[in-house]
Design an enzyme around this catalytic site. Structure first.
Site: not given
Ligand SMILES: CC(=O)Nc1ccn([C@@H]2O[C@H](CO)[C@@H](O)[C@H]2O)c(=O)n1
Length: 105
Positions: A21, A24, A74
Site C-alpha cells: 500500500k 492514501t 491501495e
Molecule cells: C485513521 C485516519 O485518521 N484516517 C484514515 C483515512 C484513510 N485511511 C486509508 O486510506 C485509504 C483511502 O482513504 C484507505 O486505505 C483508507 O483506509 C486510513 O487508514 N485512515
C-alpha cells in the site's frame, strides 16, 4: 505548520509495512503534507507508532475519477476502495492522494 504525523486504521498496517500500500486518499483536512517531509505514523485506534513515511506527493483527485490503478496502489479492488472511502468519508467528492515511501528505521 506542515503536519509531522499521520494515522492509519490498524488493519492497513501490514500492507504499509510490506510495501503493498503506497498511497492514501484523505479529505481536505489532510492536504497539507509536504513533499519530501517525513511523518511519524501511528495507528488510529491505539496511537501505536509503527513506521515513518516520506511524503512523495499530494495531489487532488475526485472520488468519481478513481481508477483501478489507484486501487492497485491501495492493494484493493476499485469496488473495495470506493466502499472504504465512503465508509470513512460519506458522500465525499474531493479527495487528496498522498503518495509515500517507507523510510528505513
Ligand atoms: C485513521 C485516519 O485518521 N484516517 C484514515 C483515512 C484513510 N485511511 C486509508 O486510506 C485509504 C483511502 O482513504 C484507505 O486505505 C483508507 O483506509 C486510513 O487508514 N485512515
Amino acid at each position: 505548520m506542515t503536519p509531522t504525523t499521520m494515522t492509519f486504521f490498524q488493519r492497513f498496517e501490514a500492507d504499509i509495512l510490506s510495501g503493498k500500500k503506497t498511497i492514501t486518499l484523505r479529505d481536505d483536512a489532510e492536504k497539507y503534507y509536504a513533499p519530501n517531509s517525513v511523518v511519524t505514523v501511528s495507528t488510529f485506534e491505539e496511537g501505536r507508532e509503527f513506521c515513518r513515511l516520506k511524503i512523495v506527493s499530494v495531489e487532488p483527485v475526485l472520488f468519481d475519477a478513481l481508477t483501478g490503478y489507484h486501487a492497485e496502489q491501495e492493494n484493493m479492488t476499485l469496488a473495495e476502495l470506493r466502499d472504504v472511502i465512503q465508509a470513512i468519508y460519506p458522500g465525499i467528492q474531493q479527495l487528496f492522494l498522498v503518495s509515500y515511501q517507507l523510510v528505513d528505521a
